[in-house]
Design an enzyme around this catalytic site. Structure first.
Site, PDB file in Angstrom:
ATOM      1  N   ASN A   1     -20.807 -14.044  -0.383  1.00 10.18           N
ATOM      2  CA  ASN A   1     -20.134 -15.345  -0.363  1.00 10.18           C
ATOM      3  C   ASN A   1     -19.470 -15.671  -1.696  1.00 10.18           C
ATOM      4  O   ASN A   1     -19.140 -16.809  -1.975  1.00 10.18           O
ATOM      5  CB  ASN A   1     -21.130 -16.454   0.010  1.00 10.18           C
ATOM      6  CG  ASN A   1     -20.417 -17.755   0.376  1.00 10.18           C
ATOM      7  OD1 ASN A   1     -19.372 -17.728   1.026  1.00 10.18           O
ATOM      8  ND2 ASN A   1     -20.958 -18.871  -0.052  1.00 10.18           N
TER       9      ASN A   1
ATOM     10  N   LEU B   1     -24.782 -33.338 -39.250  1.00 14.88           N
ATOM     11  CA  LEU B   1     -24.072 -32.057 -39.114  1.00 14.88           C
ATOM     12  C   LEU B   1     -23.501 -31.830 -37.718  1.00 14.88           C
ATOM     13  O   LEU B   1     -23.166 -30.705 -37.356  1.00 14.88           O
ATOM     14  CB  LEU B   1     -25.030 -30.907 -39.460  1.00 14.88           C
ATOM     15  CG  LEU B   1     -25.558 -30.931 -40.893  1.00 14.88           C
ATOM     16  CD1 LEU B   1     -26.638 -29.893 -41.074  1.00 14.88           C
ATOM     17  CD2 LEU B   1     -24.453 -30.684 -41.886  1.00 14.88           C
TER      18      LEU B   1
ATOM     19  N   GLU C   1     -20.686 -32.405 -36.219  1.00 17.58           N
ATOM     20  CA  GLU C   1     -19.314 -31.983 -35.931  1.00 17.58           C
ATOM     21  C   GLU C   1     -18.761 -30.914 -36.854  1.00 17.58           C
ATOM     22  O   GLU C   1     -17.890 -30.133 -36.454  1.00 17.58           O
ATOM     23  CB  GLU C   1     -18.381 -33.189 -36.069  1.00 17.58           C
ATOM     24  CG  GLU C   1     -18.649 -34.308 -35.114  1.00 17.58           C
ATOM     25  CD  GLU C   1     -17.857 -35.524 -35.515  1.00 17.58           C
ATOM     26  OE1 GLU C   1     -16.836 -35.783 -34.895  1.00 17.58           O
ATOM     27  OE2 GLU C   1     -18.271 -36.191 -36.483  1.00 17.58           O
TER      28      GLU C   1
HETATM   29  C1  LIG Z   1     -17.759 -16.265 -10.799  1.00 17.71           C
HETATM   30  C2  LIG Z   1     -17.110 -15.024 -10.252  1.00 17.71           C
HETATM   31  C3  LIG Z   1     -16.636 -14.069 -11.121  1.00 17.71           C
HETATM   32  C4  LIG Z   1     -16.013 -12.931 -10.634  1.00 17.71           C
HETATM   33  N1  LIG Z   1     -15.539 -12.024 -11.533  1.00 17.71           N
HETATM   34  C5  LIG Z   1     -14.919 -10.914 -11.071  1.00 17.71           C
HETATM   35  C6  LIG Z   1     -14.394  -9.948 -11.972  1.00 17.71           C
HETATM   36  O1  LIG Z   1     -14.500 -10.085 -13.188  1.00 17.71           O
HETATM   37  N2  LIG Z   1     -13.769  -8.878 -11.444  1.00 17.71           N
HETATM   38  C7  LIG Z   1     -13.631  -8.696 -10.113  1.00 17.71           C
HETATM   39  O2  LIG Z   1     -13.065  -7.709  -9.710  1.00 17.71           O
HETATM   40  N3  LIG Z   1     -14.123  -9.580  -9.247  1.00 17.71           N
HETATM   41  C8  LIG Z   1     -14.746 -10.692  -9.693  1.00 17.71           C
HETATM   42  N4  LIG Z   1     -15.224 -11.595  -8.796  1.00 17.71           N
HETATM   43  C9  LIG Z   1     -14.973 -11.391  -7.367  1.00 17.71           C
HETATM   44  C10 LIG Z   1     -16.089 -10.616  -6.705  1.00 17.71           C
HETATM   45  O3  LIG Z   1     -16.084  -9.294  -7.120  1.00 17.71           O
HETATM   46  C11 LIG Z   1     -15.865 -10.685  -5.207  1.00 17.71           C
HETATM   47  O4  LIG Z   1     -15.844 -12.014  -4.857  1.00 17.71           O
HETATM   48  C12 LIG Z   1     -16.944  -9.996  -4.445  1.00 17.71           C
HETATM   49  O5  LIG Z   1     -17.000  -8.677  -4.741  1.00 17.71           O
HETATM   50  C13 LIG Z   1     -16.834 -10.247  -2.952  1.00 17.71           C
HETATM   51  O6  LIG Z   1     -18.001  -9.797  -2.312  1.00 17.71           O
HETATM   52  P1  LIG Z   1     -18.886 -10.713  -1.376  1.00 17.71           P
HETATM   53  O7  LIG Z   1     -19.949  -9.877  -0.822  1.00 17.71           O
HETATM   54  O8  LIG Z   1     -19.328 -11.898  -2.101  1.00 17.71           O
HETATM   55  O9  LIG Z   1     -17.823 -11.100  -0.265  1.00 17.71           O
HETATM   56  P2  LIG Z   1     -17.859 -12.323   0.725  1.00 17.71           P
HETATM   57  O10 LIG Z   1     -17.379 -13.531   0.031  1.00 17.71           O
HETATM   58  O11 LIG Z   1     -19.149 -12.414   1.408  1.00 17.71           O
HETATM   59  O12 LIG Z   1     -16.744 -11.831   1.767  1.00 17.71           O
HETATM   60  C14 LIG Z   1     -15.441 -11.670   1.359  1.00 17.71           C
HETATM   61  C15 LIG Z   1     -14.569 -11.145   2.497  1.00 17.71           C
HETATM   62  O13 LIG Z   1     -14.885  -9.802   2.766  1.00 17.71           O
HETATM   63  C16 LIG Z   1     -15.058  -9.596   4.166  1.00 17.71           C
HETATM   64  N5  LIG Z   1     -16.106  -8.592   4.321  1.00 17.71           N
HETATM   65  C17 LIG Z   1     -17.238  -8.527   3.619  1.00 17.71           C
HETATM   66  N6  LIG Z   1     -17.922  -7.432   3.967  1.00 17.71           N
HETATM   67  C18 LIG Z   1     -17.219  -6.814   4.934  1.00 17.71           C
HETATM   68  C19 LIG Z   1     -17.428  -5.649   5.691  1.00 17.71           C
HETATM   69  N7  LIG Z   1     -18.501  -4.893   5.528  1.00 17.71           N
HETATM   70  N8  LIG Z   1     -16.501  -5.323   6.601  1.00 17.71           N
HETATM   71  C20 LIG Z   1     -15.408  -6.083   6.796  1.00 17.71           C
HETATM   72  N9  LIG Z   1     -15.163  -7.193   6.096  1.00 17.71           N
HETATM   73  C21 LIG Z   1     -16.047  -7.559   5.168  1.00 17.71           C
HETATM   74  C22 LIG Z   1     -15.436 -10.926   4.710  1.00 17.71           C
HETATM   75  O14 LIG Z   1     -15.035 -11.024   6.053  1.00 17.71           O
HETATM   76  C23 LIG Z   1     -14.716 -11.883   3.801  1.00 17.71           C
HETATM   77  O15 LIG Z   1     -13.438 -12.151   4.303  1.00 17.71           O
HETATM   78  C24 LIG Z   1     -15.866 -12.748  -9.240  1.00 17.71           C
HETATM   79  C25 LIG Z   1     -16.351 -13.707  -8.351  1.00 17.71           C
HETATM   80  C26 LIG Z   1     -16.963 -14.837  -8.844  1.00 17.71           C
HETATM   81  C27 LIG Z   1     -17.472 -15.869  -7.899  1.00 17.71           C
END
Ligand SMILES: Cc1cc2nc3c(=O)[nH]c(=O)nc-3n(C[C@H](O)[C@H](O)[C@H](O)COP(=O)(O)OP(=O)(O)OC[C@H]3O[C@@H](n4cnc5c(N)ncnc54)[C@H](O)[C@@H]3O)c2cc1C
Ligand code: FES
Ligand code: FES
Length: 1345
Positions: free
Chosen positions: A271, A1274, A1276
């Site tokens: 998520n 101190l 600031e």
């Molecule tokens: C604070 C923060 C910092 C971040 N920093 C970085 C960074 O520095 N570099 C970077 O590259 N990314 C970064 N991200 C992004 C992060 O890598 C992605 O959000 C994450 O990898 C998504 O994975 P999830 O499991 O949370 O996906 P979800 O949010 O659960 O799902 C994302 C999407 O993928 C689809 N999905 C998931 N699994 C499957 C599956 N098995 N088959 C088909 N569809 C699927 C879902 O349907 C949905 O549409 C950051 C995110 C946050 C919140």
């Protein structure tokens, strides 16, 4: 509305207790559930987007594949409540409590002084706790990794890290490991043993006190859950909410069938991608499919050809899998794995890596994805599965572009990812450049792979992919094709750069801006790759004794520095202070490093902040509706649609205000016209925060745009748009002096604004009482009296009906001086109108949008000087961007002008300042109040003079510094003796001169990396320039059991004022601090208080507390005299018997400050804080990144009331200043909309930004007669010392430009972001990028300073 079918039971554990939820709402998060349903308020909300770590908790799960229990940290704000089925959650309350037993992690963070405001502390504790659950004796590297996703805005991280280090296996407990000077040895010779006078100490806490960590004491994984997961439920579980249904199938087959039935439904894993988009774009998905219980998605398979990783594996698991595989295989096979691992090390923070899945990452196809470019060049393939069967598709440019024919079909899911081993003769690398080293989304990233024909340097295959340069990962297919067959030499490199710039073309208006920087990175990364591969080819050829190995171009050692990346190191340092006088009685706590009074409560989550107050009977929630236009007439406000929504009770508009609606030109609720995007127009009141938030979207406002619309300082000057008259100070005759000097230089300085980013956003709870129009207001503010007065005027009721309470504030930094009053007033109107208590909690986006921050500054200077560096005349004109209303802008302009001379005696000076009126949210007070921006102009003059004279900046600084008793530009007398001492000690302690030589040596030897070193002096005036602010009152009660209740006018913002006040009271009453208590700051107990600001909180309130205690002691004197052997309790009992009042008000009538602006003279400040800081950095000329190598600070704190707190203030403000000058960048659209509204877009320093060596020392034997016990405020001053990092970066850039024969005096721009550094280090790559004519496109963002 049709009634949803009954949900399954959601079963999970929290802190060892079973939770069964029968009607769970799938839209809910763990954070809301903990805070609202379970009343576990230790877990904090600070950003809601996974970017700050304040809501960190531990989740434990029995892994269905490995059959092991996994403990991992997560950010509760992104965890959907339904995803917790079958897991155990541990929160900060679950590991320890001050009521029972505190956990060693909690104890140590508090006792090591790792808590200030304490708002980040539970998150820090839980990150550390989770680490220890997995590694009871972690390495320092693991500790840094574990804390990388947690932000702290107060502490400067050093003490937090120090507390964690006490658990590390390689820690010897010595804080000065690398300097060769062991602090433990120093302690021995420097402790405050009676009989020794004022020794120097380096000990801020006592390790011996710590309880040992006993892993057997930890909560066990609930056996019931173990049984549940060992025999997993195969049934599909469904949870029905009002709008969303969560379906969690137990088998892959069921999942695939559900996907056929609901092809549009997303799979929800971490998520971390869905959650933030749902929130920011207001979308929702009626059906969510959770594959969390399906083991097939977590399978990892190793073959001789490659590695297959289940799409459900988290990025943290992937990191471990890759590390393991790299250790098992020969290097040539692991090129892709190493590149992935490198990216994973800096991708987000630990919590996000624990939550985010590989599948979610790939399928999200974010343009900034760090992994997709590597997977694409590494020829990874996606194993898809659907009800119809399985198939494999390549993760290539077509998939990444989302072409329908090459994408997943709606009913398909990604099961796993196949990543082949690299082959012999194949090289893979990955690059990324972000605003800061860790926990920041990349501006640009790239991955590159080349395969050579065996035994040659002829390119057989080449793949290059970039992130951050388009809407998704961009593969440079065409360029790579054209380079096949080419030899790996400079001709190929030139051609490749040309081709890539052509293919990966970014329009001038590209989303995210920084266009020229990004173009430069496209080729700079390629150059790095070119060198890396060349180096490898040469090594190989040498190894194989290839006869024509000389055919590879030679790489001079000077150029090899391009290849090395900056590593993350654990900061170290020594904190030095003067221990108390040996004659001081042992029971007297003044001068001792006493732990913050709330330290342990911060660490256990029991410290209550405003929004932790339990829901009050009939409470309603308020959410604000703000303007989407920068300057417009309000034609109409249509509320009916919003009012019809369920739960909505009312919408408060300006018409509901019974009294005054702010000032005529600064309305609390807009009337007729809006002056900026983010101006508050009205406020929705509803039963829940979610209902109120949804209703704000239904308030329809029609506008008619008005002219002019002004955002930038330049435009304000053009339109003569100012908030107040010019402020001017002049000394000598500047024009005449310019005639007589050897040289003059003119220049410009641009300093960007700064967001307070207090971890606790603005919040207030207004409770109307039933009688006499009384109101109780609980508010997070630095100035409760201002809130009280403002609410009184807004409601048109007397001040005496309103009581404001401030228990503690989760960081203020100036941002909670003025703004809480307006929010309190709006909430109070809502409370009175509806008759309900109103809670108003700004979310991070709204807080950043609405509240304004530090004023951006544009400075112009002309400086006249002799060839020896003596400055004879300085003329500075400053403009600050005040935003749309006056707020504190006039005062900030005054302070700026008063403080501009900093530490320098220049005979002829002219300082002018103006506050510009623009159509941006009003800027306001911020730590340092103009000084950090203004003084950057002065110090930039110094570096410009140095460049012209061919002298070093430190020589110019020294030459022009005040040396003897003198008068400032406004004719206030002062002695610069402590300034000179700080300067000399700083030079000495930092071994400045020898390190300057080493820096020069390094720079001679390295072309692509350069070091820079700088030392800056500081003379900082403390206090307000108005007499009425220099007063304070206190109320001290002694109860008949001898306990003492102290109340004073200061607010606890994390600066430890309550701790210091009890130290004062303890000394005065001669009883231990354990007898005393401070409950809150209340306008009913101490009226007419002044804002806790301007560094004088402890000074003035300390004197008031002292006064009250002295009055009480005087009253007790006859009783004590009569019974000198009696106890405190005896005396108090006797006093009561004798009808002696045991309550006293203390008052301090402070400094008589005045400033006559017509004459340009006055005595505006009670005293000065002096200091000096030396910083050394290394920059990467190809990417603009920098690494902070070392900082030494010497500060004149006189007789510190509490050295631990004062050192904490210095370190915290230094790091905040460093953020201002290096990474914190506010971005506005051409329409005046603030883009940077979350920690993802606005980068405050993280733990990895702390200088590798960070030493702070308090100047010994310094005295000031004016303040309580000769201490100094101190709060600031350390902010400005952060500029030493800026000037060190500028020094490194200057050395690049000198070497390349480019003008050395370039326009100074703060923050010195990687973009600025890279573009200032002009070279062949910056030369070759295309430049757009600014007239031909609309930029994504506009500079406002
Ligand atoms: C604070 C923060 C910092 C971040 N920093 C970085 C960074 O520095 N570099 C970077 O590259 N990314 C970064 N991200 C992004 C992060 O890598 C992605 O959000 C994450 O990898 C998504 O994975 P999830 O499991 O949370 O996906 P979800 O949010 O659960 O799902 C994302 C999407 O993928 C689809 N999905 C998931 N699994 C499957 C599956 N098995 N088959 C088909 N569809 C699927 C879902 O349907 C949905 O549409 C950051 C995110 C946050 C919140
Ligand atoms: S509140 Fe959850 S990460 Fe910031
Ligand atoms: S102590 Fe970390 S945010 Fe205040």
């Amino acid at each position: 509305m049709p009634c949803p079918p009954p949900s399954d039971e959601l079963v999970f554990f929290v802190n060892g207790r079973k939770v069964i939820e029968r009607n769970v709402d799938p839209e809910g998060t763990l954070l809301t559930f903990l805070r609202k349903n379970l009343r576990l308020t230790g877990t904090k909300y600070a950003c809601g987007g996974g970017g700050c770590g304040a809501c960190t908790v531990m989740v434990s799960k029995n892994d269905p594949v490995s059959k092991k229990i996994r403990h991992f940290s997560v950010t509760a704000c992104l965890v959907p409540i339904c995803s917790l089925y079958g897991t155990a959650v541990t929160t900060v309350e679950g590991i320890g409590s001050i009521k029972t037993r505190i956990h060693p992690v909690q104890e140590r963070i508090a006792k090591c002084h790792g808590t200030q405001c304490g708002f980040c502390t539970p998150g820090m504790v839980m990150s550390m706790y989770t680490l220890l659950r997995n590694h009871p004796q972690p390495s320092e590297e693991q500790l840094m990794e574990a804390l990388g996703g947690n932000l702290c805005r107060c502490s400067g991280y050093r003490p937090i890290l120090e507390s964690g280090r006490t658990f590390c296996m390689d820690s010897d407990g010595c804080q000065q490991k690398r300097t060769g000077q062991c602090c433990l040895d120093q302690e021995e010779s420097a402790s405050s043993t009676p009989g020794r006078r004022n020794e120097i100490s380096t000990k801020l806490f006592s390790k011996e006190e710590f309880q040992p960590l006993d892993p057997t004491q930890e909560l066990i994984f609930p056996p019931e859950l173990l049984r549940m997961t060992e025999n997993p439920e195969k049934r599909t579980l469904s949870f029905y909410g009002e709008r969303v249904t969560w379906i969690s199938p137990g088998t892959l087959k069921d999942l695939l069938q559900l996907k056929v039935k609901h092809p549009e439904a997303p799979l929800i894993l971490g998520n971390t991608s869905l959650g933030p988009t749902v929130k920011s774009q207001g979308q929702f998905h009626p059906i969510l499919l959770s594959p969390a219980r399906i083991p097939e998605l977590s399978v990892v398979t190793k073959t001789s050809e490659g590695l297959t990783i289940g799409a459900g594996c988290s990025l943290a698991q992937m990191k471990d899998i890759l590390a393991e595989r790299i250790s098992e295989l020969p290097e040539e096979k692991t090129q892709t794995y190493q590149a992935l691992l490198k990216q994973l090390q800096s991708l987000a923070g630990q919590q996000i890596r624990n939550m985010a899945s590989l599948g979610g990452h790939i399928v999200s196809r974010h343009c900034y994805s760090d992994l997709n470019p590597v997977l694409a060049v590494g020829n990874a393939a996606l194993n898809l599965v659907s009800a119809e069967g399985t198939r494999q598709i390549p993760l290539n440019e077509h998939f990444l572009a989302g072409l329908e024919s090459t994408d997943l079909k709606p009913e398909e899911i990604l099961e796993s990812v196949y990543i082949p081993h690299s082959r012999k003769g194949e090289f893979v690398s990955a690059f990324r450049q972000a605003q800061c080293q860790q926990n920041a989304l990349p501006h640009v990233n790239a991955s590159m792979r080349v395969l050579f024909k065996e035994g040659t340097d002829s390119v057989e295959d080449l793949s290059i992919a970039y992130g951050g340069v388009g809407t998704t990962t961009v593969c440079a297919q065409k360029s790579c094709q054209q380079l096949l067959g080419r030899r790996w030499n400079e001709l190929m490199l030139d051609e490749a750069c040309r081709l890539l710039l052509d293919e990966v073309s970014l329009p001038g208006s590209a989303l995210g801006g920084r266009v020229e920087f990004k173009r430069t990175l496209v080729v700079s990364f390629l150059f790095k790759f070119y060198l890396e591969v060349l180096q490898e080819l040469k090594k190989l050829a040498k190894l194989l004794s290839v006869p024509d190995s000389r055919r590879y171009p030679d790489i001079s050692d000077r150029f090899l520095s391009a290849i090395k990346d900056f590593s993350v190191t654990t900061p170290r340092g020594v904190q030095t202070y003067q221990s108390v006088d040996s004659c001081q009685p042992l029971r007297d706590p003044v001068g001792h490093p006493i732990m913050h009074l709330s330290g342990l409560k911060h660490a256990t989550g029991e410290a209550m902040f405003c929004d932790d107050i339990p829901v009050v009977d009939r409470e309603l929630f308020m959410v604000l509706v703000t303007s989407s236009r920068a300057h417009a007439k309000i034609i109409s406000i249509e509320l009916s649609e919003a009012l019809e929504l369920p739960g909505v009770v009312d919408v408060i508009t300006a018409e509901d205000i019974p009294g005054t609606n702010g000032a005529e030109d600064d309305r609390f609720l807009a009337v007729d016209e809006v002056l900026c995007v983010g101006q508050i127009i009205c406020a929705v009141v509803a039963e829940t925060d979610i209902q109120a938030k949804r209703a704000t979207e239904k308030v329809k406002i029609t506008y008619e745009d008005l002219e002019p619309v002004i955002f930038t300082i330049q435009d304000a000057i053009k339109h003569n748009s100012f908030l107040c008259p010019e402020k001017k100070l002049e000394k000598g005759n500047v024009e005449e002096a310019f005639e007589k000097v050897d040289q003059t230089v003119e220049g410009e300085v641009h300093v960007g604004g700064q967001e307070h980013f207090y971890m606790e956003t603005q919040r207030v709870l207004v409770i109307p009482k039933t009688e006499d129009k009384e109101l109780d207001i609980f508010v997070s503010t630095q100035d409760p009296t201002h809130v009280q007065k403002t609410v009184s005027a807004t409601l048109n009721i007397p001040i005496n009906r309103i009581t404001c309470h401030v228990k503690r504030v989760g960081g203020g930094f100036g941002g909670k001086v003025g703004r809480p009053a307006a929010l309190g007033a709006i909430a109070a109107v809502g409370a009175v109108k509806t008759g309900h208590p109103i809670r108003l909690v700004l979310d991070r986006e709204d807080d950043m949008l609405i509240t304004g921050g530090r004023h951006p500054l544009f400075g112009k200077y002309k400086v006249g000087f002799m060839n020896n560096g003596r400055i004879k005349a300085l003329d500075v004109e400053c403009y600050i961007n005040g935003g749309c209303t006056l707020d504190d802008s006039e005062m900030v302009t005054e302070f700026l002008i008063l403080k501009l001379e900093n530490a320098y005696k220049i005979r002829n000076l002219r300082f002018r300042g103006r506050a510009c009126r623009t159509n941006l949210p009003s800027n306001t007070a911020f730590r340092g109040f103009g000084f950090p921006q203004g003084t950057l102009v002065t110090e930039s003059c110094i570096t410009a003079v140095a460049a012209r004279c061919g002298l070093l900046p430190e020589k110019i600084r020294e030459k022009n510094m005040y040396k003897t008793v003198d008068k400032t530009i406004y004719k206030q007398a002062f002695s610069p003796e402590p300034l000179i001492r700080c300067w000399n000690e700083c030079l000495d302690k930092s071994s400045f001169h020898s390190r300057r030589t080493q820096v020069d040596e390094f720079n001679k030897k390295n072309y692509w990396k350069k070091k820079g070193i700088a030392v800056v002096p500081m003379k900082f005036s403390v206090g307000f320039a108005a007499t009425s602010y220099h007063q304070a009152a206190a109320l001290v009660h002694i109860y008949t059991d001898g306990s003492v209740l102290v109340t004073h006018g200061g607010n606890e913002l994390g600066q430890g004022i309550h701790t210091k006040m009890l130290q004062v009271a303890s000394r005065e009453l001669k009883i231990p601090m354990s007898y005393m208590h401070i409950c809150e700051t209340s306008t009913a107990a101490v009226p007419n208080t002044i804002a806790t600001a301007a560094s004088i909180g402890a000074d003035v309130n300390g004197r008031a507390v002292q006064n009250a205690c002295q009055i009480l002691l005087k009253r007790l004197e006859p009783i004590i005299k009569k019974n000198p052997e009696g106890t405190w309790e005896d005396w108090i009992e006797a006093a009561f018997e004798q009808r002696i009042s045991l309550s006293a008000t203390g008052y301090f009538r402070g400094y008589k400050a005045f400033m006559d602006w017509d004459k340009g003279e006055g005595d505006p400040f009670p005293y000065y804080v002096y200091g000096a800081a030396c910083s050394e950095v290394e920059i990467d000329c190809l990417t603009g990144a920098h690494k902070k190598i070392r900082t030494d600070i010497v500060m004149d704190a006189c007789c510190s009331l509490n050295p631990a707190i004062d050192i904490g203030q210095i370190e915290g403000s230094f790091i905040q200043g460093m953020g201002l000058y290096t990474t914190e960048e506010l971005k506005y659209s051409p329409e005046g909309i603030l883009y940077s509204r979350s920690p993802n877009e606005y980068k405050i320093p993280t733990i990895t930004d702390v200088p590798e060596e960070f030493n702070v020392s308090l100047l010994p034997s310094s005295q000031t007669p004016l303040t309580i016990y000769s201490s100094k405020g101190l709060g600031e001053s350390g902010m400005f010392l952060g500029s030493s990092v800026f000037f060190a970066i500028a020094d490194a850039v200057a050395s690049v430009r000198r070497e390349r024969d480019i003008a050395e005096d370039f326009t100074v721009q703060s923050p010195a972001t990687p973009e600025w550094v890279r573009m200032a280090c002009a070279d062949q790559f910056t030369e070759m990028i295309p430049r757009d004519d600014p007239k031909t496109f609309k930029p994504w963002s506009i500079p406002i300073a």
